[in-house]
Scaffold this active site. Structure first.
Site, PDB file in Angstrom:
ATOM      1  N   SER A 167       1.493  -1.320  -0.281  1.00 45.34           N
ATOM      2  CA  SER A 167       0.225  -0.152   0.191  1.00 45.34           C
ATOM      3  C   SER A 167       0.749   1.232  -0.009  1.00 45.34           C
ATOM      4  O   SER A 167       1.584   1.768  -1.060  1.00 45.34           O
ATOM      5  CB  SER A 167      -0.893  -0.279   1.231  1.00 45.34           C
ATOM      6  OG  SER A 167      -2.033   0.985   1.136  1.00 45.34           O
ATOM      7  N   ASP A 265      -9.879  -4.921  -4.854  1.00 43.61           N
ATOM      8  CA  ASP A 265      -8.869  -3.344  -4.569  1.00 43.61           C
ATOM      9  C   ASP A 265      -8.615  -2.104  -5.619  1.00 43.61           C
ATOM     10  O   ASP A 265      -9.110  -2.413  -6.933  1.00 43.61           O
ATOM     11  CB  ASP A 265      -7.516  -3.746  -4.242  1.00 43.61           C
ATOM     12  CG  ASP A 265      -7.073  -2.774  -3.882  1.00 43.61           C
ATOM     13  OD1 ASP A 265      -7.323  -1.779  -3.678  1.00 43.61           O
ATOM     14  OD2 ASP A 265      -5.329  -2.422  -3.433  1.00 43.61           O
TER      15      ASP A 265
END
Length: 418
Positions: A167, A265
């Site tokens: 991330s 995602d």
């Protein structure tokens, strides 16, 4: 008269964090911190906390069980996720994840604690992360003017130095490796490989199926909170590697790359674009892409014991522990095949394209699409192949229905006649 204690909200990043105009920061989520351990009960990995050059930059080190007390191991410098605003190497999720990865990869991991926003706005996290990789590389210099760590000195193999992150940490890792192409590391140490998991990249233009409304959501708000002074805003090259003024990705200073994405995602379309842009950039290295079906952002960190997480972590470990990528000759992507839990695309850019078969949301079909590297040259070709299989499956289902209907009629006629 009672005083008014109502505080005005400056940034509402619920359910993660709220920033008030008086400077108060309220963190709403995150896993508890856990101490290091001389031997993890599950993996046998040892961990310890250290200070890197200055009290502001710290790290937790993870050392797997050794076969030989003088054994040299690949070195992974890892940057945790959390949107630049939450989490650390000490929190339960990342501590557990690093234990598992260190054991699987047989690697020495330096998990970096960089300072968080909004108390410490970007680019501070980038600078802390750069300080950490410089400190690690300095261990390769005999007379370096640093306090060396015995684990890194004794067990680190600097010919196998990797950078990785999830991330926001993947965003940091990408920018660190780009920077090393311009500013060499101490001792001219080279980074062998980079892995990016669910990388946090964003921008002002839609990618894939995104709408313009999607672009002003949580990812946008986080960036504007953590780096309000960024030139170009959401199109600053640090967050948007595809911006017009972003450095060319061919400058990525490593020879191996692994990108791991999850189908659900929101960052995955830009992860796919990152891989496609790398392929076109002229970067001279080996690339591997893993797209995990049915999962969302950082699923392998939040639950590393799920079957898909285990598969992905094993893939990461293999990338770190092996000296070269073994080119996969055939890949199956199917929802019916329970043994194949994620799609992998492995290629050497020196050997041409492996085909564009990484688009997400795999259709509901019962046959496996088997793709040879280089077979499908475009998304259009891939979609035609999917539609062909869907038609074949629909015809088969229709024939089965007709056959069943006719059998039923015959049975009713036989018994009805009696």
């Amino acid at each position: 008269m009672a005083s008014n204690t109502t505080r005005e909200v400056l940034f509402d990043l619920s359910p993660v964090l709220i920033v008030y105009t008086d400077g108060t920061v309220e963190r709403l989520m995150g896993t508890p911190n856990v101490p290091p351990s001389p031997e993890d009960s599950t993996t046998g990995v040892a961990s310890k906390d250290i200070i890197v050059l200055s009290p502001e930059v710290k790290a937790r080190l993870f050392l797997p069980k050794l076969v030989d007390p003088t054994q040299k191991l690949p070195v992974l410098v890892y940057y945790h996720g959390g949107g630049f605003i939450v989490d650390s190497p000490y929190c339960l999720n990342f501590h557990r994840y690093m234990n598992i990865l260190a054991a699987e990869a047989k690697a020495l991991i330096i998990s970096v604690e960089y300072r968080l926003a909004p108390e410490h706005l970007l680019p501070i996290a980038y600078e802390d992360s750069w300080t950490a990789i410089q400190w690690v590389a300095s261990h390769a210099i005999a007379n370096a003017n640093i306090e060396k760590d015995p684990w890194v000195t004794k067990h680190g193999d600097f010919g196998k130095l990797y950078i990785g992150g999830d991330s926001a940490g993947a965003n940091i890792a990408h920018n660190i490796v780009l920077r090393t192409g311009v500013e060499p590391l101490p001792g001219d140490v080279k980074i062998l490989g980079l892995f990016l998991s669910c990388p946090y990249f964003w921008g002002s233009k839609p990618v894939g199926s995104q709408s313009k409304n999607d672009l002003k959501g949580f990812a946008y708000k986080v960036w504007m909170c953590v780096y309000p002074s960024a030139a170009g805003g959401i199109d600053n090259p640090m967050i948007n590697p595809f911006a017009e003024d972003a450095p060319c990705l061919s400058g990525l200073a490593c020879s191996r790359l692994l990108v791991c994405l999850a189908v659900k995602d929101a960052f995955t379309p830009r992860g796919i674009l990152y891989v496609e842009t790398m392929k076109k950039s002229g970067w001279n290295g080996e690339m591997q892409l893993a797209v995990v079906d049915g999962e969302d952002h950082e699923f392998h960190v939040n639950d590393p014991y799920s079957e898909k997480a285990k598969d992905l972590i094993q893939n990461m470990a293999s990338f770190i522990s092996k000296s070269g990528i073994e080119i996969q000759q055939k890949t199956s992507w199917t929802q019916a095949n329970s043994e194949k839990r994620f799609l992998t695309c492995t290629q050497s850019l020196q050997n041409g394209s492996c085909g564009n078969f990484s688009w997400c949301d795999p259709p509901m079909y019962h046959k496996s699409i088997e793709i040879m590297p280089g077979l499908l040259k475009s998304r259009n070709a891939y979609e035609k192949q999917v539609l062909k299989l869907q038609r074949q499956n629909n015809v088969f289902e229709f024939k089965s229905w007709v056959f069943g209907f006719l059998c039923g009629c015959v049975i009713m006629w036989i018994f009805g006649g009696k």
